[in-house]
Design a protein around this motif. Structure first.
Motif, PDB file in Angstrom:
ATOM      1  N   ALA A 160       4.833 -44.927 -28.918  1.00  0.00           N
ATOM      2  CA  ALA A 160       3.946 -45.308 -30.016  1.00  0.00           C
ATOM      3  C   ALA A 160       2.606 -45.779 -29.478  1.00  0.00           C
ATOM      4  O   ALA A 160       1.548 -45.521 -30.073  1.00  0.00           O
ATOM      5  N   GLY A 161       2.622 -46.465 -28.339  1.00  0.00           N
ATOM      6  CA  GLY A 161       1.375 -46.904 -27.731  1.00  0.00           C
ATOM      7  C   GLY A 161       0.481 -45.746 -27.366  1.00  0.00           C
ATOM      8  O   GLY A 161      -0.748 -45.804 -27.548  1.00  0.00           O
ATOM      9  N   ALA A 162       1.065 -44.676 -26.840  1.00  0.00           N
ATOM     10  CA  ALA A 162       0.273 -43.494 -26.500  1.00  0.00           C
ATOM     11  C   ALA A 162      -0.346 -42.873 -27.741  1.00  0.00           C
ATOM     12  O   ALA A 162      -1.459 -42.326 -27.690  1.00  0.00           O
ATOM     13  N   LEU A 163       0.351 -42.938 -28.861  1.00  0.00           N
ATOM     14  CA  LEU A 163      -0.167 -42.371 -30.108  1.00  0.00           C
ATOM     15  C   LEU A 163      -1.291 -43.222 -30.680  1.00  0.00           C
ATOM     16  O   LEU A 163      -2.337 -42.689 -31.077  1.00  0.00           O
ATOM     17  N   ILE A 164      -1.114 -44.535 -30.714  1.00  0.00           N
ATOM     18  CA  ILE A 164      -2.078 -45.387 -31.408  1.00  0.00           C
ATOM     19  C   ILE A 164      -3.298 -45.708 -30.556  1.00  0.00           C
ATOM     20  O   ILE A 164      -4.370 -45.996 -31.101  1.00  0.00           O
ATOM     21  N   VAL A 165      -3.175 -45.673 -29.212  1.00  0.00           N
ATOM     22  CA  VAL A 165      -4.330 -46.000 -28.390  1.00  0.00           C
ATOM     23  C   VAL A 165      -5.407 -44.920 -28.475  1.00  0.00           C
ATOM     24  O   VAL A 165      -6.584 -45.176 -28.167  1.00  0.00           O
ATOM     25  N   ILE A 169     -10.399 -41.612 -30.402  1.00  0.00           N
ATOM     26  CA  ILE A 169     -10.651 -40.177 -30.259  1.00  0.00           C
ATOM     27  C   ILE A 169     -10.475 -39.472 -31.596  1.00  0.00           C
ATOM     28  O   ILE A 169     -11.266 -38.599 -31.960  1.00  0.00           O
ATOM     29  N   TYR A 170      -9.426 -39.848 -32.348  1.00  0.00           N
ATOM     30  CA  TYR A 170      -9.236 -39.251 -33.667  1.00  0.00           C
ATOM     31  C   TYR A 170     -10.478 -39.485 -34.528  1.00  0.00           C
ATOM     32  O   TYR A 170     -10.967 -38.564 -35.206  1.00  0.00           O
ATOM     33  N   LEU A 171     -10.974 -40.717 -34.499  1.00  0.00           N
ATOM     34  CA  LEU A 171     -12.158 -41.038 -35.297  1.00  0.00           C
ATOM     35  C   LEU A 171     -13.375 -40.276 -34.780  1.00  0.00           C
ATOM     36  O   LEU A 171     -14.260 -39.901 -35.568  1.00  0.00           O
ATOM     37  N   GLY A 172     -13.443 -40.056 -33.480  1.00  0.00           N
ATOM     38  CA  GLY A 172     -14.535 -39.267 -32.924  1.00  0.00           C
ATOM     39  C   GLY A 172     -14.518 -37.845 -33.433  1.00  0.00           C
ATOM     40  O   GLY A 172     -15.577 -37.254 -33.726  1.00  0.00           O
ATOM     41  N   LEU A 231       0.663 -31.751 -44.165  1.00  0.00           N
ATOM     42  CA  LEU A 231      -0.655 -32.384 -44.089  1.00  0.00           C
ATOM     43  C   LEU A 231      -1.106 -32.566 -42.650  1.00  0.00           C
ATOM     44  O   LEU A 231      -2.296 -32.413 -42.331  1.00  0.00           O
ATOM     45  N   LEU A 232      -0.167 -32.890 -41.767  1.00  0.00           N
ATOM     46  CA  LEU A 232      -0.496 -33.075 -40.360  1.00  0.00           C
ATOM     47  C   LEU A 232      -1.007 -31.780 -39.746  1.00  0.00           C
ATOM     48  O   LEU A 232      -1.936 -31.793 -38.929  1.00  0.00           O
ATOM     49  N   MET A 233      -0.409 -30.662 -40.144  1.00  0.00           N
ATOM     50  CA  MET A 233      -0.849 -29.376 -39.623  1.00  0.00           C
ATOM     51  C   MET A 233      -2.213 -28.973 -40.175  1.00  0.00           C
ATOM     52  O   MET A 233      -2.997 -28.303 -39.492  1.00  0.00           O
ATOM     53  N   SER A 234      -2.516 -29.371 -41.389  1.00  0.00           N
ATOM     54  CA  SER A 234      -3.767 -28.961 -42.039  1.00  0.00           C
ATOM     55  C   SER A 234      -4.902 -29.943 -41.791  1.00  0.00           C
ATOM     56  O   SER A 234      -6.062 -29.539 -41.637  1.00  0.00           O
ATOM     57  N   PHE A 235      -4.601 -31.244 -41.785  1.00  0.00           N
ATOM     58  CA  PHE A 235      -5.623 -32.279 -41.601  1.00  0.00           C
ATOM     59  C   PHE A 235      -5.159 -33.201 -40.467  1.00  0.00           C
ATOM     60  O   PHE A 235      -4.864 -34.381 -40.690  1.00  0.00           O
ATOM     61  N   THR A 236      -5.108 -32.644 -39.275  1.00  0.00           N
ATOM     62  CA  THR A 236      -4.468 -33.321 -38.148  1.00  0.00           C
ATOM     63  C   THR A 236      -5.064 -34.683 -37.860  1.00  0.00           C
ATOM     64  O   THR A 236      -4.358 -35.698 -37.824  1.00  0.00           O
ATOM     65  N   TRP A 237      -6.364 -34.748 -37.661  1.00  0.00           N
ATOM     66  CA  TRP A 237      -6.982 -36.002 -37.208  1.00  0.00           C
ATOM     67  C   TRP A 237      -7.036 -37.027 -38.328  1.00  0.00           C
ATOM     68  O   TRP A 237      -6.912 -38.238 -38.059  1.00  0.00           O
ATOM     69  N   SER A 241      -5.039 -40.558 -37.953  1.00  0.00           N
ATOM     70  CA  SER A 241      -5.763 -41.823 -38.110  1.00  0.00           C
ATOM     71  C   SER A 241      -5.074 -42.716 -39.126  1.00  0.00           C
ATOM     72  O   SER A 241      -4.867 -43.919 -38.879  1.00  0.00           O
ATOM     73  N   VAL A 242      -4.693 -42.149 -40.262  1.00  0.00           N
ATOM     74  CA  VAL A 242      -4.000 -42.925 -41.291  1.00  0.00           C
ATOM     75  C   VAL A 242      -2.643 -43.397 -40.773  1.00  0.00           C
ATOM     76  O   VAL A 242      -2.221 -44.538 -41.038  1.00  0.00           O
ATOM     77  N   THR A 243      -1.949 -42.552 -40.013  1.00  0.00           N
ATOM     78  CA  THR A 243      -0.647 -42.922 -39.467  1.00  0.00           C
ATOM     79  C   THR A 243      -0.761 -44.112 -38.528  1.00  0.00           C
ATOM     80  O   THR A 243       0.056 -45.043 -38.577  1.00  0.00           O
TER      81      THR A 243
END
Length: 283
Positions: A160-165, A169-172, A231-237, A241-243
């Motif tokens: 989970a740390g690897a995902l949230i840290v 980048i997602y916001l970028g 939704l993840l496949m269509s609007f990945t970032w 970010s919401v997740t």
């Protein structure tokens, strides 16, 4: 005078010194290790792509590495192919995929704008991930485990740390420019996630057998998962970010539930009954 001939030694007298004999290994024992190697290759390739400024593919490979590395142990248990070698291999791969790869990709994308501060933040996260994994391995090897260990993690788990840290980048990718000021904020965020990894904050694991879903909610939950994946496949970032934000928002609720049950906001060494509740000392 005849020379004395030493008595012949048994053929197998030195077999023990030669080490174990090579033998055939069932294919099912190799499959989990191949998955682990594939995860390492994915994580390292993600680092290379980040240095080549191919950031979206780099992040995708790092997340894929974290996912693959998270399932190899389950595959080994399902195939009854667990081994000490595989466990050691998995631990080394965890440090690369959950610690080093996310830290380096994050540094190349935005933390380098903060110069030394950004590099220190990346180092802190990578080391914290290694400490988190070491503590998890120590607790997993205990013969007697506390009942609550099936319900809570001690600190945010490394996958989970690897995902949230990687949230900066997602916001970028969504349009936030990686400027120097944003880089300093990202460095502070990275240190915060590193602290959550090594903290004693109780975090819901979702693995408890006591947590069940009512029969009438099974189909709606299944449909919700399908919608989420679509939704993840269509609007990945956007979805990632919401997740991440939603996951961070659940942490106080997990601590609150723990407080109601044990009276503390963090996991203490003496929680539970007897030896089953004893945590690793020092970490």
């Amino acid at each position: 005078m005849e020379a004395q001939v030493p008595p012949s030694e048994p053929k197998n007298s030195h077999d023990g010194a030669r080490g174990p004999r090579l033998r055939e290994i069932p294919l099912r024992l190799i499959v989990p290790n191949l998955i682990t190697v594939l995860a390492i290759c994915s994580g390292l390739t993600g680092i290379r792509l980040a240095f080549e400024n191919r950031y979206e593919l780099a992040v995708t490979l790092v997340l894929a590495a974290a996912f693959i590395d998270g399932i190899d142990g389950r595959v080994a248990r399902l195939m009854k192919a667990t081994s000490k070698f595989g466990a050691q291999m998995d631990s080394l791969a965890d440090i690369v995929n959950f610690g080093v790869a996310p830290a380096l990709v994050l540094y190349v994308f935005i933390l380098d704008q903060a110069r030394s501060i950004g590099w220190i933040a990346a180092l802190i996260y990578a080391i914290a991930a290694g400490l988190r994994l070491a503590r998890f391995n120590v607790m997993a090897e205990r013969e007697h485990k506390a009942p609550w260990q099936s319900e809570y993690f001690v600190g945010v788990p490394a996958p989970a740390g690897a995902l949230i840290v990687l949230l900066p980048i997602y916001l970028g990718f969504l349009g936030v420019q990686p400027t120097a000021s944003v880089a300093y904020v990202a460095a502070g965020y990275t240190v915060l996630i590193a602290y959550l990894l090594i903290s004693r904050l109780p975090v819901w694991s979702g693995k408890s057998e006591t947590q069940k879903i009512r029969r009438d909610l099974v189909l709606p939950v299944t449909l919700g998962i399908v919608v989420y994946v679509a939704l993840l496949m269509s609007f990945t970032w956007e979805v990632l970010s919401v997740t991440v934000i939603a996951y961070l928002c659940t942490l106080p609720f997990g601590a609150r539930a723990w407080h109601r049950r044990f009276g503390t906001l963090i996991v203490m060494d003496d929680v539970g009954d007897g030896n089953e509740a004893e945590l690793d000392r020092g970490l």
